[in-house]
Scaffold this active site. Structure first.
Site, PDB file in Angstrom:
ATOM      1  CG  PHE A 241      89.359  94.219  28.294  1.00  0.00           C
ATOM      2  CD1 PHE A 241      89.031  95.174  26.655  1.00  0.00           C
ATOM      3  CD2 PHE A 241      90.573  94.498  28.230  1.00  0.00           C
ATOM      4  CE1 PHE A 241      90.638  94.929  25.378  1.00  0.00           C
ATOM      5  CE2 PHE A 241      91.536  93.772  27.076  1.00  0.00           C
ATOM      6  CZ  PHE A 241      91.261  93.768  26.268  1.00  0.00           C
ATOM      7  CB  ILE A 466      94.140  98.877  29.792  1.00  0.00           C
ATOM      8  CG1 ILE A 466      93.922  98.617  28.150  1.00  0.00           C
ATOM      9  CG2 ILE A 466      93.448  99.934  29.944  1.00  0.00           C
ATOM     10  CD1 ILE A 466      91.980  97.788  28.588  1.00  0.00           C
ATOM     11  NE  ARG A 629      99.356 100.321   8.091  1.00  0.00           N
ATOM     12  CZ  ARG A 629     100.595 101.049   8.688  1.00  0.00           C
ATOM     13  NH1 ARG A 629      99.571 102.327   7.989  1.00  0.00           N
ATOM     14  NH2 ARG A 629     101.629 101.210   8.263  1.00  0.00           N
ATOM     15  CG  ASN A 632     102.993  94.701  16.833  1.00  0.00           C
ATOM     16  OD1 ASN A 632     103.007  94.081  15.740  1.00  0.00           O
ATOM     17  ND2 ASN A 632     103.104  94.710  17.786  1.00  0.00           N
ATOM     18  CD  GLN A 639      94.046  93.760  22.811  1.00  0.00           C
ATOM     19  OE1 GLN A 639      93.399  93.912  22.780  1.00  0.00           O
ATOM     20  NE2 GLN A 639      95.169  93.271  23.443  1.00  0.00           N
ATOM     21  N   GLY A 703      90.273  98.957  14.495  1.00  0.00           N
ATOM     22  CA  GLY A 703      90.772  98.500  15.654  1.00  0.00           C
ATOM     23  C   GLY A 703      90.494  97.112  16.580  1.00  0.00           C
ATOM     24  CB  VAL A 704      91.778  94.193  16.963  1.00  0.00           C
ATOM     25  CG1 VAL A 704      91.785  94.444  15.471  1.00  0.00           C
ATOM     26  CG2 VAL A 704      93.322  94.427  17.593  1.00  0.00           C
ATOM     27  N   GLY A 705      90.111  95.620  19.738  1.00  0.00           N
ATOM     28  CA  GLY A 705      89.965  94.864  21.060  1.00  0.00           C
ATOM     29  C   GLY A 705      88.364  95.167  21.609  1.00  0.00           C
ATOM     30  CD  GLU A 706      85.486  97.202  22.815  1.00  0.00           C
ATOM     31  OE1 GLU A 706      85.440  95.907  24.049  1.00  0.00           O
ATOM     32  OE2 GLU A 706      86.265  98.250  23.811  1.00  0.00           O
TER      33      GLU A 706
END
Length: 741
Positions: A241, A466, A629, A632, A639, A703-706
């Site tokens: 991250f 990661i 969208r 998964n 996340q 994206g959903v990481g941040e």
């Protein structure tokens, strides 16, 4: 779709290997072990280094320092990625200069790790000490505008309207200063590099990194090695991250030792040394908001001062969010840096937004009380239908739905406005909320796809996982595109020899690599369709590509599914053992630049506060997210939960304390640097608001990481105020601050 990780079994059974778990083949010489000697002063130079006692330890092979290191071409190189700030990157063992406390000053290399570790303690270093400055608050007066910027950074836009004039004459206004202390990355996997040297001099490097190709590029350029002499692999990464965006110093040190000694070498940093190569920067912010009596914002002023190092201008997008979240005609934003004698700061989950959105969202909560208005109603009153700063439409924006669905799930309509009005037993109960926002980025990537005669598909790109679920998401995309069951698809990543992929960062991997995967599968489908049409007695001979679908491992007519040819039959009938295609995905920048592209969220939080001890329990969080969208739902939900947990850490626990007399971070281990543990985490509910963004990516995904972390700390701060009536403007919000009058 909710799919368990395709790599999950390997991880839980120990078959997944990480950077420090590889060894040379039996026909190679045995692996050597390197242990780093860390510097003891914050600024000065090395006057002398005595390695004689270390070299006398049985099994010690060499002590490498700036006086005997191998020749290098240049460390002062321009990074070709989004992570490099302006200036000169830190160069380990380059010369006698000390630029921050804890920097590596030597590497002890031995036949065993134990010998290297013991000998490292015997290396004697004499220093000439120079005065240092490590306090942001004491040196704000010499703040400067960033002189050279890193790629991907956007400076604050020019002033819009007359913000100061409007604030001065406003009837309703608030002003606050918001402080965020230093935070350090603490991924489970320590930073490590294992360099396997072959007899011909080829280096195979297993590195903890967020880009195998970035590390390969760095090694080959710094040490003057041709690209075919270096391969970097990172098939599994135990958390990063941001900490692995740039090569950390164990990588060049391990390569130095391998080149100098012509042996395979492993270097693993200690947990204490994980605090010696970067951190989320200390930041001081000032926010001023003005509004009309009905809640309409009339002025937004947001200024920030953050730390950087003496050698680089590390920058983050801290204040820009205040010009993008809410409709306002008068906005002024400012961002400056103070150079200190610390290591360069580094990106850490939601860099910039974790601080900047926090300050704005706490200020919005303060304004809501000044107005006597519900905090959610204030945000809806100033909802931006177009980007306020640039006047651009949003590619998609379902933030209003995030507010509505999150509030309903949380039960926000039952919230009393008055602080301190909810209690259970001895604990005060508070409800707070905040908005989250993060960029929706897409970069350049390549992918290859090979369909084998047995009907299995192998898709490849030098992406990185990661722990975010990249293996699984890419496998899903490929399986859907080719109409194959998931077990027939294998996605390869984590190898610098694979097709080009960007660094895994900024919540861009699915939109970027995922689009490349879908693109190469579409190209492969067209190739297979042409082969199928040419088969003897093909039921698809007269069909157009638009008339067929890929499903169940076959090509079939959409209108007559019984008219089909299996993929295995296509290859067998064409006399092929495999069919391969390659694809290059380039973002449509001309189209994308016409839109503001972002992910959004609404975070609702419940806290329970013991008024006598100031302890805070975050007992309930609802995070409603609009991120395009969702490929998964299972890993995406994980996340967001992880981001919320980190937001709780930012709000309540995480801070690295510097003793400014020494210029050294003191709580540099997991015993004294507090992160959220299981006992700190209670109910976390995640809602994915339906959204499909074909501007950001051909998949419709963002994206959903941040985004999972953005706004969490602010929602907690606002909930604490609702519980206690005490406004805490700095993080972490420790009991002493919560109890402070």
């Amino acid at each position: 779709m909710a799919v368990s990780r395709v790599d999950g079994r390997d991880k839980v059974t120990g078959q997944a290997r990480y950077a420090a778990e590889y060894f040379p083949e039996p026909d190679h010489e045995a692996l050597l072990y390197g242990v780093v000697v860390s510097g003891a002063i914050a600024k000065g130079r090395i006057a002398a280094l005595d390695a004689s006692a270390a070299l006398a330890v049985p099994g010690v092979v060499e002590v490498i320092w700036h006086g005997n290191r191998p020749r290098i071409r240049s460390f002062d190189i321009f990074y070709k990625d989004m992570t490099a700030p302006g200036g000169s990157p830190f160069r380990p063992l380059y010369d006698d200069k000390i630029v921050y406390s804890g920097q590596p000053v030597a590497l002890v290399v031995a036949e065993t790790f134990e010998a290297a570790r013991y000998a490292a303690a015997l290396v004697q270093v004499d220093y000439e000490v120079e005065p240092h400055e490590t306090s942001l608050l004491q040196h704000r007066g010499r703040a400067h505008k960033p002189s050279r910027l890193k790629a991907g950074y956007t400076p604050p836009p020019d002033q819009k309207g007359h913000a100061d004039e409007m604030w001065d004459k406003a009837a309703i206004r608030i002003e606050g200063e918001y402080y965020s202390g230093v935070e350090h990355h603490n991924p489970l996997e320590l930073f490590a590099s294992t360099v396997i040297r072959d007899a011909d001099g080829h280096l195979t490097i297993y590195d903890k990194t967020q880009s195998s190709q970035n590390s390969r590029w760095y090694v080959s350029h710094v040490f003057g090695l041709s690209k075919d002499k270096v391969t970097v692999r990172n098939p599994y990464v135990g958390g990063a991250f941001g900490s692995g965006l740039r090569p950390q110093y164990q990588l060049p040190l391990a390569v130095m030792a391998a080149l100098k000694l012509e042996r395979s070498v492993r270097v693993v940093l200690t947990r204490q040394q994980m605090f010696t190569f970067g951190h989320r920067p200390e930041t001081q912010q000032r926010v001023r908001l003005a509004a009309e009596p009905d809640g309409t914002l009339s002025a937004i002023i947001h200024e920030a001062v953050a730390e950087t190092s003496r050698i680089e201008d590390y920058v983050e997008v801290v204040v820009n969010w205040s010009g993008e979240l809410y409709a306002c005609e008068h906005i002024r934003l400012g961002y400056k840096l103070v150079a200190l004698d610390h290591a360069s700061p580094m990106d850490m989950r939601a860099p910039g937004a974790a601080h900047g959105v926090h300050a704005l969202e706490v200020a919005m909560d303060e304004l809501s009380y000044e107005l006597g208005m519900d905090p959610l109603a204030l945000r809806l009153k100033n909802y931006a239908e177009i980007d306020p700063t640039h006047g651009l439409p949003y590619s998609t924006k379902e933030l209003r739905a995030c507010y509505m669905q999150g509030a309903e799930r949380f039960g926000w309509h039952n919230r009393p406005l008055q602080p301190g009005s909810m209690r259970e037993g001895r604990e005060l109960i508070g409800w707070g909320m905040a908005t989250g926002m993060w960029d929706a980025m897409q970069m350049f990537a390549r992918a290859s796809a090979v369909l084998h005669a047995d009907g299995s598909l192998v898709v490849s790109s030098a992406a990185t996982d990661i722990g975010t679920g990249t293996y699984t998401a890419m496998s899903i995309i490929a399986a859907e595109a080719m109409g194959l069951p998931l077990e027939k698809v294998r996605f390869q990543l984590g190898d610098s020899t694979l097709p080009v992929a960007p660094i895994e960062g900024g919540s861009s991997h699915v939109a970027t690599v995922g689009s490349a995967v879908q693109g190469v599968c579409e190209k492969l489908r067209k190739t297979l369709f042409k082969l199928a049409k040419n088969l003897p007695d093909s039921p698809l001979a007269k069909a157009a590509f638009a008339d067929v679908e890929f499903a169940g491992g076959a090509l079939r007519l959409t209108t007559r599914p019984e008219a089909q040819v299996t993929l295995a039959q296509v290859l067998d009938g064409s006399g092929k053992r495999r069919v391969e295609e390659k694809y290059m995905m380039l973002p449509n920048m001309l189209k994308q630049m016409k839109y503001q592209r972002a992910t959004h969220s609404a975070v609702f939080c419940e806290v329970r506060v013991d008024p006598e001890f100031g302890t805070v329990r975050v007992t309930r969080v609802v995070s409603a997210v609009a991120a395009g969208r969702i490929i998964n739902a299972k890993t995406a939900r994980s996340q967001i939960i992880g981001g919320v947990v980190w937001g709780i850490g930012q709000a309540m626990h995480e801070e690295t304390h510097c003793d400014h007399r020494l210029g050294r971070f003191m709580n540099h281990d997991l015993g004294e640097y507090h992160v959220s543990v299981n006992a700190d985490i209670h109910d976390i509910d995640v809602i994915f608001v339906q959204e499909d963004d074909r501007i950001v990516s051909r998949l419709g995904a963002k994206g959903v990481g941040e985004i999972g972390q953005v706004g969490v700390a602010a929602a907690i701060s606002n909930a604490i105020f609702h519980a206690t009536g005490r406004r805490v403007r700095s993080t972490p919000m420790t009991p002493d601050k919560v109890m402070r009058p």
